[in-house]
Design a protein around this motif. Structure first.
Motif, PDB file in Angstrom:
ATOM      1  N   MET A 101      37.842  40.532 -18.900  1.00 19.38           N
ATOM      2  CA  MET A 101      36.524  40.264 -18.328  1.00 19.38           C
ATOM      3  C   MET A 101      35.525  41.344 -18.752  1.00 19.38           C
ATOM      4  O   MET A 101      34.407  41.038 -19.198  1.00 19.38           O
ATOM      5  CB  MET A 101      36.632  40.220 -16.802  1.00 19.38           C
TER       6      MET A 101
ATOM      7  N   ILE B  14      27.558  36.502 -17.295  1.00 18.07           N
ATOM      8  CA  ILE B  14      28.481  36.319 -16.173  1.00 18.07           C
ATOM      9  C   ILE B  14      28.905  34.855 -16.072  1.00 18.07           C
ATOM     10  O   ILE B  14      30.069  34.546 -15.812  1.00 18.07           O
ATOM     11  CB  ILE B  14      27.824  36.804 -14.869  1.00 18.07           C
TER      12      ILE B  14
ATOM     13  N   ALA C 155      32.732  33.304 -16.315  1.00 17.42           N
ATOM     14  CA  ALA C 155      33.282  32.420 -15.281  1.00 17.42           C
ATOM     15  C   ALA C 155      33.814  31.123 -15.900  1.00 17.42           C
ATOM     16  O   ALA C 155      34.906  30.667 -15.546  1.00 17.42           O
ATOM     17  CB  ALA C 155      32.219  32.112 -14.228  1.00 17.42           C
TER      18      ALA C 155
ATOM     19  N   THR D 101      42.210  32.826  -8.957  1.00 19.49           N
ATOM     20  CA  THR D 101      41.532  33.953  -8.331  1.00 19.49           C
ATOM     21  C   THR D 101      42.501  34.672  -7.398  1.00 19.49           C
ATOM     22  O   THR D 101      43.682  34.349  -7.334  1.00 19.49           O
ATOM     23  CB  THR D 101      40.310  33.472  -7.546  1.00 19.49           C
TER      24      THR D 101
ATOM     25  N   TRP E 152      36.053  30.221 -10.297  1.00 18.70           N
ATOM     26  CA  TRP E 152      35.504  31.577 -10.283  1.00 18.70           C
ATOM     27  C   TRP E 152      34.000  31.504 -10.027  1.00 18.70           C
ATOM     28  O   TRP E 152      33.259  30.947 -10.827  1.00 18.70           O
ATOM     29  CB  TRP E 152      35.772  32.271 -11.616  1.00 18.70           C
TER      30      TRP E 152
ATOM     31  N   ILE F 139      32.471  37.579  -9.938  1.00 22.10           N
ATOM     32  CA  ILE F 139      32.539  38.335 -11.198  1.00 22.10           C
ATOM     33  C   ILE F 139      31.499  39.448 -11.196  1.00 22.10           C
ATOM     34  O   ILE F 139      31.760  40.565 -11.656  1.00 22.10           O
ATOM     35  CB  ILE F 139      32.333  37.375 -12.384  1.00 22.10           C
TER      36      ILE F 139
END
Length: 554
Positions: free
Chosen positions: A188, A199, A203, A213, A220, A225
């Motif tokens: 990530m 972002i 996701a 998760t 997500w 995040i």
């Protein structure tokens, strides 16, 4: 027989899960039956998870409405602190119910028929309020003390990437890295800091790969995040006291959907970074990677695509040299309905400042200014000497900040301590302080640990050599040649990425453009700017000044 309503309340989630509110209802129903009260099923009200210090609660509001409308003659409550832990609120509610002709009956409190019983009831309310204040303050100070002592149990759990190991009689609670989740965390941060993914893109990638998760869900949320990218625990510094309670100022859509009722009459507000209490935990990523992520979060908030409908190269990066305000993109239309875009200073708009202009800076054609800045940037990147000097600096900084170096130093210290322990054990045997049997029992274990550490040190040296070889593979001349060949094939999005990496800001004046970038053109230190940038960790920011042709100004 009197018609009555039952009111119950628990303040914490744990009490709600333990079904303590159910025990209150059961006891009050038995009490009503014994004393001749009729309680309809719909007149049993529960406020689960609401603090006694808050007056506005959905269940209590409904009881007050029924009392004012004359539907009930009594309110049955388990104890005075269930009504409120604030004595002043208790008095207000009791007076309100009395004015409506509604009797308030506490199951675990005497009925206030005499002055002495009324005084006792008042004392109970004041003691409940005092008890709440004492518990709250002791809990707060106790948590701060534990956090400063490095106890992770005050954090209440472990974030994604860690397992929370509960305390035992032998050791305190601690975080243990969950290797499967840690791989997701590293990926990530890599996507966000190296691939420049947003972002939302991160996701979508995680959901496409069906990665669960922390709760086991495959969806997500972007907010999750975002909070993970801002969590310093992944760099080895979990923080306590990041937020504080504050008065609610914004009326959000969920707040309105609940009819204006919230469990807490307030909200969480982030405290200044210097007030956070750091607790050491195992690191999943390096501090350098975490710092780059924070710079990108700050930059993306300003340069996000949602802030503009049409992308332009310099939007959000320009500053007026006269007044210091930023420049924004706007347009005008010709008689042929053709739009001409240009950049305009905020300070030159009189309507923003009560009819008085703050600046006399003239508008600048967008296409011409973008072209001048981009050409200057390409010239900068095509200078082999400049790029070579920057690469050498980056190599040196990479070696200094490499986690392998820190790991190697720590391993060498541990190896030295082991050698000292073995020497002390031999000295003790030679002095006759321990027998040979004890020496034979303890020495093999120390020797085994020393051999394992030597193997790890050798492996680290091999990785270090491989890293140096990879860093030396870049050919500066081929890099600059590739820049010249591919520069005209880039779209506006790719150009903006390069510009954000290399340029801090563009200062626009009437006759000059000052480009402040992060590759130093000459040796020198700008002591006035200590901010770090990705291409140059030190702040050697030297401005490049490019004269603006007359055709740029309209």
């Amino acid at each position: 027989m009197k018609t009555a309503a039952i009111y119950t309340r628990v303040s914490s989630t744990q009490q709600k899960e333990d079904n303590t509110i159910g025990s209150q209802v059961s006891a009050l129903l038995s009490f009503a039956e014994e004393h001749g009260f009729i309680v309809p099923e719909e007149y049993v009200f529960k406020d689960e998870g609401y603090s006694g210090a808050v007056l506005v609660r959905p269940g209590l509001e409904r009881v007050r409405d029924l009392s004012a409308e004359g539907y009930i003659q009594a309110v049955l409550i388990y104890s005075p602190d269930r009504l409120s832990r604030n004595y002043a609120y208790q008095v207000v509610l009791m007076d309100e119910f009395a004015s409506c002709g509604t009797e308030v009956v506490f199951m675990n409190s005497p009925k206030a028929e005499t002055p002495e019983e009324a005084l006792l009831l008042q004392f109970q309310g004041m003691i409940s309020e005092y008890e709440r204040a004492v518990i709250k303050e002791r809990s707060r100070r106790g948590k701060i003390f534990k956090a400063r002592s490095g106890v992770v149990s005050v954090l209440g759990g472990a974030p994604y990437g860690y397992n929370y190991i509960r305390k035992t009689d032998e050791r305190a609670a601690y975080y243990e890295i969950n290797e499967e989740e840690a791989k997701v965390v590293r990926e990530m941060f890599r996507m966000y800091t190296e691939d420049f993914c947003g972002i939302g893109a991160v996701a979508r990638t995680l959901m496409a790969q069906k990665i669960p998760t922390k709760r086991g869900d495959s969806k997500w949320e972007r907010s999750v995040i975002w909070s993970m990218l801002r969590n310093p625990a992944y760099a080895g510094k979990a923080c306590f006291g990041k937020t504080e309670r504050a008065e609610r100022k914004r009326i959000t859509k969920p707040f309105r959907a609940r009819g204006g009722h919230v469990k807490q009459d307030g909200c969480n507000r982030e405290k200044p970074r210097e007030e956070w209490i750091e607790i050491p935990v195992p690191a999943i990523i390096t501090q350098a990677t975490f710092d780059i992520a924070q710079e990108r979060l700050k930059s993306n908030k300003l340069h996000s695509q949602r802030n503009t409908k049409v992308e332009t190269l310099l939007q959000g990066m320009m500053v007026c040299s006269e007044c210091g305000y930023s420049l924004y993109r706007t347009y005008t239309e010709t008689s042929a309905k053709k739009r001409i875009y240009y950049y305009r200073c905020f300070g030159s708009d009189a309507y923003r400042f009560e009819g008085v202009r703050k600046c006399d800076c003239k508008p600048v054609r967008q296409d011409y200014l973008d072209e001048v800045v981009w050409k200057q940037l390409v010239v900068l990147l095509q200078d082999p000497t400049l790029i070579q000097r920057e690469i050498e600096k980056r190599l040196e900084e990479t070696r200094k900040t490499s986690p392998l170096l820190h790991q190697k130093t720590a391993m060498q210290k541990q190896r030295g301590k082991l050698s000292q322990s073995m020497d002390k054990l031999l000295d003790a045997y030679q002095e006759g302080l321990i027998p040979l049997s004890q020496l034979r029992k303890r020495m093999p274990e120390l020797q085994k640990r020393a051999n394992a550490m030597d193997n790890e040190l050798e492996s680290l040296r091999t990785h270090e050599l491989a890293l140096d070889q990879r860093l030396q593979l870049l050919d500066v001349n081929s890099f600059t040649d590739q820049i010249g060949q591919n520069v005209n094939q880039l779209d506006i999005g790719a150009k903006k990425k390069i510009l954000r990496l290399l340029v801090k800001e563009v200062v626009v004046g009437d006759d000059i453009i000052e480009i402040k970038h992060s590759i130093p053109l000459k040796e020198g230190i700008n002591a006035q700017n200590d901010k770090s940038y990705q291409l140059c960790k030190r702040s050697d920011l030297t401005a490049t000044v490019e004269p603006v042709p007359a055709l740029l100004l309209r």
